[in-house]
Scaffold this motif. Structure first.
Motif, PDB file in Angstrom:
ATOM      1  N   LEU A 599       1.081  -1.593  -0.101  1.00 24.24           N
ATOM      2  CA  LEU A 599       0.202  -0.048   0.166  1.00 24.24           C
ATOM      3  C   LEU A 599       0.653   1.000  -0.027  1.00 24.24           C
ATOM      4  O   LEU A 599       0.210   2.226  -0.354  1.00 24.24           O
ATOM      5  N   ALA A 600       1.855   1.022   0.673  1.00 24.26           N
ATOM      6  CA  ALA A 600       2.823   2.667   0.564  1.00 24.26           C
ATOM      7  C   ALA A 600       3.102   2.375  -0.952  1.00 24.26           C
ATOM      8  O   ALA A 600       3.803   3.465  -1.356  1.00 24.26           O
ATOM      9  N   ARG A 601       3.686   1.228  -0.962  1.00 21.20           N
ATOM     10  CA  ARG A 601       4.244   2.131  -2.554  1.00 21.20           C
ATOM     11  C   ARG A 601       3.065   2.561  -3.252  1.00 21.20           C
ATOM     12  O   ARG A 601       3.606   2.880  -4.311  1.00 21.20           O
ATOM     13  N   GLU A 602       2.049   1.530  -3.115  1.00 21.15           N
ATOM     14  CA  GLU A 602       0.957   2.302  -4.181  1.00 21.15           C
ATOM     15  C   GLU A 602       1.073   4.228  -4.618  1.00 21.15           C
ATOM     16  O   GLU A 602       0.402   4.065  -5.100  1.00 21.15           O
ATOM     17  N   ALA A 603       0.914   4.494  -3.207  1.00 17.65           N
ATOM     18  CA  ALA A 603       1.300   5.594  -2.630  1.00 17.65           C
ATOM     19  C   ALA A 603       2.031   6.537  -2.893  1.00 17.65           C
ATOM     20  O   ALA A 603       2.035   7.765  -3.398  1.00 17.65           O
ATOM     21  N   GLY A 604       3.376   5.867  -4.155  1.00 23.09           N
ATOM     22  CA  GLY A 604       4.562   6.583  -4.493  1.00 23.09           C
ATOM     23  C   GLY A 604       6.491   6.316  -2.986  1.00 23.09           C
ATOM     24  O   GLY A 604       6.738   6.863  -3.134  1.00 23.09           O
ATOM     25  N   TRP A 605       5.063   5.689  -1.969  1.00 22.30           N
ATOM     26  CA  TRP A 605       6.208   6.190  -0.205  1.00 22.30           C
ATOM     27  C   TRP A 605       7.216   5.043  -1.380  1.00 22.30           C
ATOM     28  O   TRP A 605       6.470   3.510  -1.091  1.00 22.30           O
ATOM     29  N   ARG A 606       8.817   5.217  -1.354  1.00 18.20           N
ATOM     30  CA  ARG A 606       9.759   4.152  -1.616  1.00 18.20           C
ATOM     31  C   ARG A 606      10.313   3.594   0.393  1.00 18.20           C
ATOM     32  O   ARG A 606      10.969   3.554   0.412  1.00 18.20           O
ATOM     33  N   LEU A 607       9.571   2.427   0.762  1.00 15.61           N
ATOM     34  CA  LEU A 607      10.011   2.242   1.788  1.00 15.61           C
ATOM     35  C   LEU A 607      10.137   0.875   1.338  1.00 15.61           C
ATOM     36  O   LEU A 607       9.746  -0.264   0.103  1.00 15.61           O
ATOM     37  N   GLU A 608      11.301   0.137   2.536  1.00 15.13           N
ATOM     38  CA  GLU A 608      11.209  -0.649   2.361  1.00 15.13           C
ATOM     39  C   GLU A 608      11.320  -1.959   3.292  1.00 15.13           C
ATOM     40  O   GLU A 608      10.413  -1.241   4.199  1.00 15.13           O
ATOM     41  N   LEU A 609      10.743  -3.536   3.507  1.00 10.18           N
ATOM     42  CA  LEU A 609      10.296  -3.895   4.356  1.00 10.18           C
ATOM     43  C   LEU A 609      10.717  -3.739   5.769  1.00 10.18           C
ATOM     44  O   LEU A 609      10.545  -3.716   6.773  1.00 10.18           O
ATOM     45  N   ASP A 610      12.381  -3.642   5.643  1.00  7.77           N
ATOM     46  CA  ASP A 610      12.926  -2.845   7.084  1.00  7.77           C
ATOM     47  C   ASP A 610      12.829  -2.147   7.386  1.00  7.77           C
ATOM     48  O   ASP A 610      12.489  -2.013   8.970  1.00  7.77           O
ATOM     49  N   ASN A 611      12.088  -1.498   7.053  1.00 10.04           N
ATOM     50  CA  ASN A 611      11.495   0.378   7.039  1.00 10.04           C
ATOM     51  C   ASN A 611       9.714  -0.101   7.950  1.00 10.04           C
ATOM     52  O   ASN A 611       9.887   0.747   8.899  1.00 10.04           O
ATOM     53  N   ILE A 612       9.693  -1.812   8.070  1.00 13.02           N
ATOM     54  CA  ILE A 612       8.524  -1.405   9.108  1.00 13.02           C
ATOM     55  C   ILE A 612       8.500  -2.269  10.506  1.00 13.02           C
ATOM     56  O   ILE A 612       8.917  -3.427  10.233  1.00 13.02           O
ATOM     57  N   LEU A 655      -7.680  -6.885  22.609  1.00 10.84           N
ATOM     58  CA  LEU A 655      -6.511  -7.666  22.170  1.00 10.84           C
ATOM     59  C   LEU A 655      -6.476  -7.200  20.673  1.00 10.84           C
ATOM     60  O   LEU A 655      -7.370  -8.320  20.314  1.00 10.84           O
ATOM     61  N   ARG A 656      -5.846  -6.654  19.863  1.00 11.75           N
ATOM     62  CA  ARG A 656      -6.010  -6.705  17.944  1.00 11.75           C
ATOM     63  C   ARG A 656      -4.302  -6.973  17.291  1.00 11.75           C
ATOM     64  O   ARG A 656      -3.840  -5.955  18.303  1.00 11.75           O
ATOM     65  N   TYR A 657      -4.587  -7.483  16.676  1.00  6.86           N
ATOM     66  CA  TYR A 657      -3.106  -7.114  15.436  1.00  6.86           C
ATOM     67  C   TYR A 657      -3.276  -5.990  14.293  1.00  6.86           C
ATOM     68  O   TYR A 657      -4.056  -6.454  13.711  1.00  6.86           O
ATOM     69  N   VAL A 658      -2.369  -5.409  14.733  1.00  5.13           N
ATOM     70  CA  VAL A 658      -3.177  -4.196  14.249  1.00  5.13           C
ATOM     71  C   VAL A 658      -2.015  -3.079  12.850  1.00  5.13           C
ATOM     72  O   VAL A 658      -0.667  -3.536  14.015  1.00  5.13           O
ATOM     73  N   GLY A 659      -1.649  -2.538  12.325  1.00  2.46           N
ATOM     74  CA  GLY A 659      -0.905  -2.003  11.132  1.00  2.46           C
ATOM     75  C   GLY A 659      -1.154  -0.975  10.261  1.00  2.46           C
ATOM     76  O   GLY A 659      -2.786  -0.164  11.143  1.00  2.46           O
ATOM     77  N   ASN A 660      -0.011  -0.091  11.646  1.00  2.58           N
ATOM     78  CA  ASN A 660      -0.399   1.488  10.795  1.00  2.58           C
ATOM     79  C   ASN A 660       0.629   2.357   9.502  1.00  2.58           C
ATOM     80  O   ASN A 660       2.169   1.540  10.368  1.00  2.58           O
ATOM     81  N   LEU A 661       0.248   3.033   8.798  1.00  2.14           N
ATOM     82  CA  LEU A 661       1.526   3.804   8.109  1.00  2.14           C
ATOM     83  C   LEU A 661       1.411   5.002   8.453  1.00  2.14           C
ATOM     84  O   LEU A 661       0.024   5.838   7.978  1.00  2.14           O
ATOM     85  N   ARG A 662       2.241   5.732   8.567  1.00  4.09           N
ATOM     86  CA  ARG A 662       1.963   7.142   8.911  1.00  4.09           C
ATOM     87  C   ARG A 662       3.331   8.241   7.947  1.00  4.09           C
ATOM     88  O   ARG A 662       4.789   7.892   8.000  1.00  4.09           O
ATOM     89  N   GLN A 663       2.514   9.620   7.165  1.00  7.91           N
ATOM     90  CA  GLN A 663       3.804  10.682   7.331  1.00  7.91           C
ATOM     91  C   GLN A 663       3.776  11.417   8.388  1.00  7.91           C
ATOM     92  O   GLN A 663       2.566  11.746   8.882  1.00  7.91           O
ATOM     93  N   GLU A 664       5.077  11.904   8.479  1.00 10.59           N
ATOM     94  CA  GLU A 664       5.270  12.320   9.777  1.00 10.59           C
ATOM     95  C   GLU A 664       6.117  13.610   9.339  1.00 10.59           C
ATOM     96  O   GLU A 664       6.751  13.356   7.914  1.00 10.59           O
ATOM     97  N   GLU A 665       7.162  14.053  10.108  1.00  5.50           N
ATOM     98  CA  GLU A 665       7.946  15.947   9.435  1.00  5.50           C
ATOM     99  C   GLU A 665       9.173  14.745   9.007  1.00  5.50           C
ATOM    100  O   GLU A 665       9.696  15.310   7.870  1.00  5.50           O
ATOM    101  N   ASP A 666       9.480  13.720  10.108  1.00  7.13           N
ATOM    102  CA  ASP A 666      10.728  13.197   9.978  1.00  7.13           C
ATOM    103  C   ASP A 666      10.691  12.097   8.867  1.00  7.13           C
ATOM    104  O   ASP A 666      11.565  11.252   8.643  1.00  7.13           O
ATOM    105  N   GLY A 667       9.720  11.896   8.577  1.00  9.90           N
ATOM    106  CA  GLY A 667       9.874  10.366   7.683  1.00  9.90           C
ATOM    107  C   GLY A 667       8.462   9.722   7.704  1.00  9.90           C
ATOM    108  O   GLY A 667       7.053   9.888   8.079  1.00  9.90           O
ATOM    109  N   PHE A 668       8.379   8.984   7.374  1.00  7.56           N
ATOM    110  CA  PHE A 668       7.331   7.802   7.885  1.00  7.56           C
ATOM    111  C   PHE A 668       7.286   6.654   8.779  1.00  7.56           C
ATOM    112  O   PHE A 668       8.785   6.107   9.416  1.00  7.56           O
ATOM    113  N   ARG A 669       6.643   6.979   9.523  1.00  8.41           N
ATOM    114  CA  ARG A 669       6.566   5.296  10.799  1.00  8.41           C
ATOM    115  C   ARG A 669       5.416   4.482   9.987  1.00  8.41           C
ATOM    116  O   ARG A 669       4.127   4.512   9.571  1.00  8.41           O
TER     117      ARG A 669
END
Length: 733
Positions: A599-612, A655-669
């Motif tokens: 999904l990140a790459r679909e949005a044009g964000w150049r993330l690697e798996l190691d960034n998660i 208890l739930r297993y959740v994913g989050n992707l956010r664009q922040e001032e210093d990059g992506f979380r």
């Protein structure tokens, strides 16, 4: 704008057909529209062969059509009018009728009169406006119709008109279709829809060649050429009156109105090939002295016009042949399609080959039609999509059982494979019997076999359904694309590969001209990537995505309340087909992380798996053992997860297993892992097995766009695969 609809004799064959047509008119017509009709069924044939002895049977046949009429007065009026007509016909037959056009005109009159009564519509006899002289429609017909046109729904007789003296005249073969397009031209209607007994114009005659399918759109020139060469659906005159720059002709089926049809306009179709057609009763004629009228009807000529190929015998030395042609745009005998046609034509005793005007057709004249099997193979080479399914387990099996049969006219299933064996058959594999064929005919699979099978496949297009989770298969995508193969993937490996591999794959996609559809890699059948692409295409900016990305983990934690050990729930999910073949690919968080990365790459964000940041639920000592040993030691997951559950309960949370992707001032979380949520949180109250995606953007900042639904399971994933296949077919059309 007005629209014209025309119904032929096969659409009006009996009383039930009239009721069906009346329902279609109510559904598709509005005030001011015009419906043109032919005679019912074989009425015209009966009128042409009519005698005094057969007249009572004809009257009874027409009276039988009245059974759908409601209202005694209407039936009485129709009966009285029919009786008057029968009396007039009887008198004419007694006196020795001299105008057969007048006699056959009653077929259209009765048909239009009956349909008008069913619809409480206006009846209009075309003889009141259509002037015919020497077989040609006269210019004053336009003004005459415009003068009597109204805002009422009007039922018009097709096929017939009148000369200047008021004598009945007909328009000849396919005259009602011609009537409809003439009316459209006179009234400047937006469209003409011809309702018939087939769902449009096919890639070949479906009654003669299994596997032919409907063309959604044809350019006007192509349709005209197809009609010139003897299409059973279109007559050359039909398109003549229309201005296709602002009017369109649509062919639809009366008996399957929801199947779409073929639209004919001036727009250029996406592809070159339109239809394979053939007809007998074509003659090679020595015709050096033929008139210009004869020459205008020739399909082709040779020897400077000394020899003509005509739809009728001319001269003393006419040789009867069969015409075999390919119709489309920009066609050439030197192209692969032209060479394939020439090879098959040789099998029928090729006499002459010609090229139609503007490259609209390639025509072979043969002494006999080649064998049906050869024509079927040629059709596959020109039009079919050859399909190989890689991965015939839960998802693949579900697609083969439930979805492949629905596309049988367009797809040729010719390959099945899993990690151990494979089956390829150029004659096709029947989806209804794929398990038996694979079990009996499957052979050991070796690296490279799949690529070789694609290189040998005699199909117009090639498609691989990658329904595995294999990195080795994903690594071969560039080779498949360069071999001309389109891809539909449920495999997440390529979309979450290292950026260097991912970029090279997209370069290969652009260079190869192939397509890759992968919507089921995230959310199974949910339109998540499509929603993101649409937002970006509208100028929006993605700011973040959160949610429950794993249907497997959703199912597990929605059901994990402490009453059953977590290990038992994992076994149940695996048995239901909710997990990957190795459940650790779900439990380790990599599956959810790959979806987040895609999904990140679909949005044009150049993330690697190691960034998660990934919260791995599999203890380190269970990560590198075999799958069988992991299942044997599955209960070692129970204690730590029960402890986490109890801690959440102590806080009054879930208890739930959740994913989050956010664009922040210093990059992506980017994170995936266990979180404790309030019971009212949108991510906490899902149906077991659901995914939920909360998409935040510049347009959807305060109130995120929510997409929710089943995110795991073979049926919903197979449905998503089918959606991707249909998108590919639409792109190829």
């Amino acid at each position: 704008m007005r629209h014209i609809h025309k119904f032929g004799g096969s659409s009006l064959a009996d009383a039930d057909c009239y009721l069906k047509v009346a329902a279609l008119v109510r559904r598709h017509c509005q005030k001011g529209d015009v419906v043109v009709v032919s005679a019912s069924g074989d009425t015209t044939d009966h009128l042409l062969a009519l005698t005094l002895d057969s007249l009572p049977a004809l009257k009874a046949q027409q009276q039988a059509l009245f059974k759908g009429i409601e209202g005694v007065d209407k039936v009485a009026q129709l009966s009285a009018a029919l009786s008057a007509d029968i009396n007039a016909i009887e008198q004419a037959l007694t006196d020795g009728i001299t105008n057969s056009d007048w006699l056959v005109s009653f077929g259209e009159i009765w048909s239009a009169r009956l349909l008008a009564a069913l619809l409480d519509a206006r009846f209009l006899d075309a003889r009141d406006f259509l002037v015919i002289a020497d077989g040609q429609v006269q210019p004053q017909s336009r003004e005459r119709l415009q003068a009597i046109a109204s805002d009422e729904l009007t039922i018009v007789t097709g096929f017939i008109g009148a000369d200047a003296q008021g004598e009945t005249r007909t328009l000849g073969r396919n005259g009602s279709d011609y009537s409809a397009t003439l009316v459209a031209s006179f009234l400047e209607a937006a469209s003409v829809t011809i309702w018939t007994d087939v769902s449009g114009i096919y890639t070949a005659d479906p009654r003669k060649l299994e596997g032919a399918y409907t063309q959604n759109h044809l350019a006007g020139k192509v349709a005209t050429e197809l009609a010139r060469l003897g299409s059973p659906v279109l007559h050359p005159r039909t398109l003549g009156p229309l201005d296709l720059t602002r009017q369109q002709l649509i062919i639809r089926c009366t008996f399957a109105p929801d199947e779409g049809g073929t639209r004919i306009s001036t727009e250029r179709a996406n592809k070159n090939l339109a239809s394979l057609t053939w007809r007998g009763d074509v003659y090679r004629c020595h015709a050096a002295e033929a008139s210009s009228d004869i020459r205008a009807q020739a399909y082709a000529e040779e020897e400077g016009g000394a020899i003509l190929y005509l739809p009728f015998a001319f001269g003393e030395q006419a040789e009867k042949l069969t015409l075999l042609a390919l119709v489309g745009q920009g066609l050439d005998w030197q192209s692969p399609a032209g060479q394939a046609l020439a090879n098959v034509a040789q099998q029928g005793g090729l006499v002459h080959q010609a090229k139609g005007p503007e490259g609209l057709s390639l025509i072979a004249f043969v002494r006999e039609l080649p064998a049906k099997s050869l024509l079927a193979r040629l059709h596959d080479q020109l039009f079919a999509v050859g399909v190989v399914v890689l991965g015939v387990g839960n998802i693949g099996g579900c697609w083969l059982d439930g979805f492949a049969p629905r596309l049988k006219d367009r797809l040729r299933l010719y390959g099945l494979a899993n990690s151990k064996k494979q089956l390829f058959s150029l004659n096709g594999i029947k989806p209804a019997n794929w398990r038996n064929e694979f079990a009996k005919g499957g052979e050991p699979r070796f690296e490279g076999d799949l690529l070789e099978a694609f290189k040998k496949a005699p199909f117009a297009h090639l498609l691989l359904l990658d329904l595995t989770a294999s990195k080795a298969v994903a690594d071969q995508y560039p080779k498949f694309l360069n071999a001309g193969v389109h891809l539909v993937s449920a495999n997440k490996q390529a979309g979450s590969a290292p950026l260097g591999e991912y970029d090279r794959l997209h370069v290969t996609l652009r260079q190869s001209g192939r397509r890759w559809f992968y919507n089921t890699t995230v959310g199974a059948g949910l339109p998540v990537q499509a929603a993101i692409r649409d937002l970006l295409g509208c100028g929006d900016d993605l700011e973040g995505v959160g949610g429950v990305f794993s249907g497997t983990l959703c199912w597990l934690f929605q059901n994990f309340d402490g009453t059953k050990p977590f290990s038992q729930l994992v076994k149940e999910a695996h048995a239901k087909g909710f997990t990957e073949p190795d459940p650790r690919d779900d439990l380790n968080g990599l599956d959810a992380a790959r979806k987040l990365l895609i999904l990140a790459r679909e949005a044009g964000w150049r993330l690697e798996l190691d960034n998660i940041h990934i919260d791995n639920l599999v203890p380190e000592h269970l990560r590198n053992i075999s799958r069988d040993e992991f299942f044997a030691r599955l209960d070692e997951l129970d204690q730590p997860l029960l402890a986490a559950l109890n801690q959440a309960k102590a806080k009054g949370k879930l208890l739930r297993y959740v994913g989050n992707l956010r664009q922040e001032e210093d990059g992506f979380r980017a994170t995936v892992g266990l979180e404790t949520l309030d019971a009212t949180h949108p991510f906490a109250n899902l149906t077991a097995g659901d995914n939920i995606f909360a998409i935040q953007s510049r347009y959807y900042r305060e109130n995120p766009l929510i997409i929710r639904g089943p995110g795991a399971g073979p049926h919903v994933t197979a449905a998503g695969v089918q959606s991707d296949v249909i998108q590919l077919l639409s792109w190829l059309a």
